[in-house]
Write an enzyme that holds these catalytic residues in place. Structure first.
Site, PDB file in Angstrom:
ATOM      1  N   LYS A  98       0.822   4.140  -2.937  1.00 26.90           N
ATOM      2  CA  LYS A  98       0.503   5.388  -2.305  1.00 26.90           C
ATOM      3  C   LYS A  98       1.704   6.364  -2.640  1.00 26.90           C
ATOM      4  O   LYS A  98       1.356   7.654  -3.012  1.00 26.90           O
ATOM      5  CB  LYS A  98       0.090   5.511  -0.978  1.00 26.90           C
ATOM      6  CG  LYS A  98      -1.539   4.825  -0.807  1.00 26.90           C
ATOM      7  CD  LYS A  98      -2.649   5.372  -1.845  1.00 26.90           C
ATOM      8  CE  LYS A  98      -3.794   5.236  -1.228  1.00 26.90           C
ATOM      9  NZ  LYS A  98      -4.763   5.614  -2.248  1.00 26.90           N
TER      10      LYS A  98
ATOM     11  N   TYR B 199       0.938  -1.087   0.061  1.00 26.73           N
ATOM     12  CA  TYR B 199      -0.094   0.077   0.029  1.00 26.73           C
ATOM     13  C   TYR B 199       0.923   1.405   0.130  1.00 26.73           C
ATOM     14  O   TYR B 199       0.554   2.363  -0.865  1.00 26.73           O
ATOM     15  CB  TYR B 199      -0.934  -0.285   1.315  1.00 26.73           C
ATOM     16  CG  TYR B 199      -1.813   1.039   1.504  1.00 26.73           C
ATOM     17  CD1 TYR B 199      -2.635   1.259   0.566  1.00 26.73           C
ATOM     18  CD2 TYR B 199      -1.712   1.870   2.501  1.00 26.73           C
ATOM     19  CE1 TYR B 199      -3.998   2.088   0.638  1.00 26.73           C
ATOM     20  CE2 TYR B 199      -2.553   2.950   2.784  1.00 26.73           C
ATOM     21  CZ  TYR B 199      -3.683   2.941   1.673  1.00 26.73           C
ATOM     22  OH  TYR B 199      -4.704   4.139   1.974  1.00 26.73           O
TER      23      TYR B 199
HETATM   24  N1  LIG Z   1      -9.808   5.990   5.515  1.00 25.79           N
HETATM   25  C1  LIG Z   1      -8.482   6.532   5.571  1.00 25.79           C
HETATM   26  O1  LIG Z   1      -8.193   6.945   6.775  1.00 25.79           O
HETATM   27  C2  LIG Z   1      -7.866   6.785   4.518  1.00 25.79           C
HETATM   28  C3  LIG Z   1      -6.512   6.774   4.921  1.00 25.79           C
HETATM   29  C4  LIG Z   1      -5.437   7.078   3.996  1.00 25.79           C
HETATM   30  C5  LIG Z   1      -5.905   7.076   2.542  1.00 25.79           C
HETATM   31  N2  LIG Z   1      -7.200   6.558   2.483  1.00 25.79           N
HETATM   32  C6  LIG Z   1      -7.560   6.436   0.966  1.00 25.79           C
HETATM   33  O2  LIG Z   1      -8.632   6.977   0.578  1.00 25.79           O
HETATM   34  C7  LIG Z   1      -9.387   6.468  -0.418  1.00 25.79           C
HETATM   35  C8  LIG Z   1     -10.690   5.930   0.244  1.00 25.79           C
HETATM   36  O3  LIG Z   1     -10.785   5.120   1.113  1.00 25.79           O
HETATM   37  P1  LIG Z   1     -12.005   4.968   2.174  1.00 25.79           P
HETATM   38  O4  LIG Z   1     -11.587   4.764   3.446  1.00 25.79           O
HETATM   39  O5  LIG Z   1     -13.205   5.597   1.781  1.00 25.79           O
HETATM   40  O6  LIG Z   1     -12.307   3.364   1.873  1.00 25.79           O
HETATM   41  P2  LIG Z   1     -13.622   2.368   1.430  1.00 25.79           P
HETATM   42  O7  LIG Z   1     -13.141   1.188   1.527  1.00 25.79           O
HETATM   43  O8  LIG Z   1     -14.580   2.803   2.245  1.00 25.79           O
HETATM   44  O9  LIG Z   1     -14.113   2.886  -0.098  1.00 25.79           O
HETATM   45  C9  LIG Z   1     -13.111   2.376  -1.311  1.00 25.79           C
HETATM   46  C10 LIG Z   1     -14.003   2.079  -2.305  1.00 25.79           C
HETATM   47  O10 LIG Z   1     -13.418   1.701  -3.513  1.00 25.79           O
HETATM   48  C11 LIG Z   1     -14.110   0.892  -4.129  1.00 25.79           C
HETATM   49  N3  LIG Z   1     -13.225   0.112  -5.217  1.00 25.79           N
HETATM   50  C12 LIG Z   1     -12.190  -0.678  -4.946  1.00 25.79           C
HETATM   51  N4  LIG Z   1     -11.787  -1.310  -5.933  1.00 25.79           N
HETATM   52  C13 LIG Z   1     -12.140  -0.810  -6.950  1.00 25.79           C
HETATM   53  C14 LIG Z   1     -11.839  -0.636  -8.522  1.00 25.79           C
HETATM   54  N5  LIG Z   1     -11.144  -1.512  -9.041  1.00 25.79           N
HETATM   55  N6  LIG Z   1     -12.805   0.017  -9.250  1.00 25.79           N
HETATM   56  C15 LIG Z   1     -13.951   0.946  -8.793  1.00 25.79           C
HETATM   57  N7  LIG Z   1     -14.073   1.096  -7.263  1.00 25.79           N
HETATM   58  C16 LIG Z   1     -13.238   0.398  -6.570  1.00 25.79           C
HETATM   59  C17 LIG Z   1     -14.601   0.024  -3.135  1.00 25.79           C
HETATM   60  O11 LIG Z   1     -15.766  -0.675  -3.726  1.00 25.79           O
HETATM   61  C18 LIG Z   1     -15.129   0.817  -1.973  1.00 25.79           C
HETATM   62  O12 LIG Z   1     -16.547   1.265  -2.022  1.00 25.79           O
HETATM   63  C19 LIG Z   1      -8.640   5.113  -0.654  1.00 25.79           C
HETATM   64  O13 LIG Z   1      -7.682   5.348  -1.779  1.00 25.79           O
HETATM   65  C20 LIG Z   1      -7.859   4.939   0.655  1.00 25.79           C
HETATM   66  O14 LIG Z   1      -6.511   4.240   0.352  1.00 25.79           O
HETATM   67  C21 LIG Z   1      -8.020   6.385   3.133  1.00 25.79           C
END
Ligand SMILES: NC(=O)c1ccc[n+]([C@@H]2O[C@H](COP(=O)([O-])OP(=O)(O)OC[C@H]3O[C@@H](n4cnc5c(N)ncnc54)[C@H](O)[C@@H]3O)[C@@H](O)[C@H]2O)c1
Length: 304
Positions: A169, A165
């Site tokens: 990233k 990851y």
């Molecule tokens: N939540 C956090 O604290 C956090 C921290 C750092 C980075 N992020 C990043 O933020 C972004 C959103 O994270 P989140 O926490 O909302 O996660 P989440 O799991 O709630 O949402 C991610 C969504 O991406 C969709 N997805 C996955 N693979 C896919 C594909 N191949 N095509 C289309 N859609 C796809 C999933 O179905 C899901 O609905 C991600 O990139 C994550 O790495 C989140």
């Protein structure tokens, strides 16, 4: 006051849940027509479910906005152009891409399999390239466009069990910077956000002791909707001049991250051998080495 992205068309990937959903909803409230792109995968990327994307479209429409859903996967190279075509067919243009879709396959490095590595790189890094490249043709032609990509402090700083990851990233940071440099001449901007939000991605954090319960209660305040204002602002024309940058949002705080530059130099006019380096390198550089911190060591205070 005109809405901040009035008349624009935004593609938001992973918009069926969490942070992406929050961004899609605010994008629509601020005047954009939205392509809600989400395959409805489980956290580790398995399976598909059409309902998250369609539910968000229904919510946007119920609030008076315009949106369409697509459940095409962003990690399939042919789908980039197909998703952009959906935007063009429905709304006639594309102005904004938010690369947000993601999965997790956390594994301590000596147990990480090829598929743990490859699947995470595929969705985050390859998916971000596929979607960015598909939009680039149109952004170039119209001489305008904005990219917002989700990176993570797991890559910018570090975390256990996330080498796949972190690599993906940080790769996205390089992708964003490259786009910002190459497309500045077409008035196209590209920025990253490292979000902190209480979503299913982090809800497995243990909450057994009183101290842990209090900490988790504070973390729950970091709702995914709190990432949306910065994402929508960066996507809008008001962020003119802001490109190639890395921001972060943690509850009510917004950060600007530094980017890597040389901090020390050591020179020998007669050149180096391993022996000479052994005699001098640590003495000259060790005080400036970057500690093996994790994200939680650097963001050591509760979200405010
Ligand atoms: N939540 C956090 O604290 C956090 C921290 C750092 C980075 N992020 C990043 O933020 C972004 C959103 O994270 P989140 O926490 O909302 O996660 P989440 O799991 O709630 O949402 C991610 C969504 O991406 C969709 N997805 C996955 N693979 C896919 C594909 N191949 N095509 C289309 N859609 C796809 C999933 O179905 C899901 O609905 C991600 O990139 C994550 O790495 C989140």
């Amino acid at each position: 006051m005109p809405k901040i992205v009035d008349g624009k068309v935004a593609i938001v990937t992973g918009a069926g849940r969490g942070i992406g959903r929050g961004i899609a909803m605010l994008m629509a409230r601020e005047g954009a027509r939205v392509v809600v792109c989400d395959i409805g995968a489980s956290l580790d990327g398995a399976g598909t479910d059409t309902s998250p994307a369609h539910d968000v479209v229904a919510e946007i429409k119920a609030a008076g906005g315009e949106a369409i859903a697509t459940t095409l996967s962003i990690s399939e190279p042919a789908n980039g152009d197909k998703i952009v075509q959906l935007a063009l067919d429905a709304f006639g243009r594309v102005d904004i891409l938010v690369n947000n879709a993601g999965i997790l396959r956390d594994r301590i490095f000596h147990r990480m399999s090829w598929s743990d590595w490859n699947d995470v790189i595929n969705v985050h890094l390859n998916g971000s390239f596929i979607m960015s490249r598909a939009c680039a043709t149109h952004f170039r032609e119209q001489g305008a466009g904005s990219y917002v990509h989700m990176t993570s402090t797991s890559g910018l700083i570090g975390n256990f069990g996330q080498a796949n990851y972190a690599a993906a990233k940080l790769g996205i940071v390089g992708l964003s910077r490259g786009i910002a440099l190459d497309m500045e001449r077409f008035h196209v901007r590209s920025n990253c956000i490292a979000p902190f939000a209480w979503t299913r991605m982090i809800e497995s954090i243990p909450a057994e002791t009183e101290a842990e319960k209090t900490r988790v209660a504070r973390m729950r305040e970091m709702t995914p909707e709190k990432i949306a204002p910065l994402a929508v602002y960066l996507a809008s024309d008001r962020a003119d001049g802001v490109s190639g940058q890395i921001f972060s949002v943690r509850n009510n705080e917004i950060y600007l991250f530094n980017q890597t530059r040389p901090i020390r130099t050591l020179h020998r006019s007669d050149g180096w051998t391993p022996e000479k380096l052994d005699a001098q390198l640590k003495g000259a550089f060790a005080a400036s080495f970057t500690p093996l911190d994790r994200s939680t060591d650097v963001f050591s205070w509760d979200p405010v």
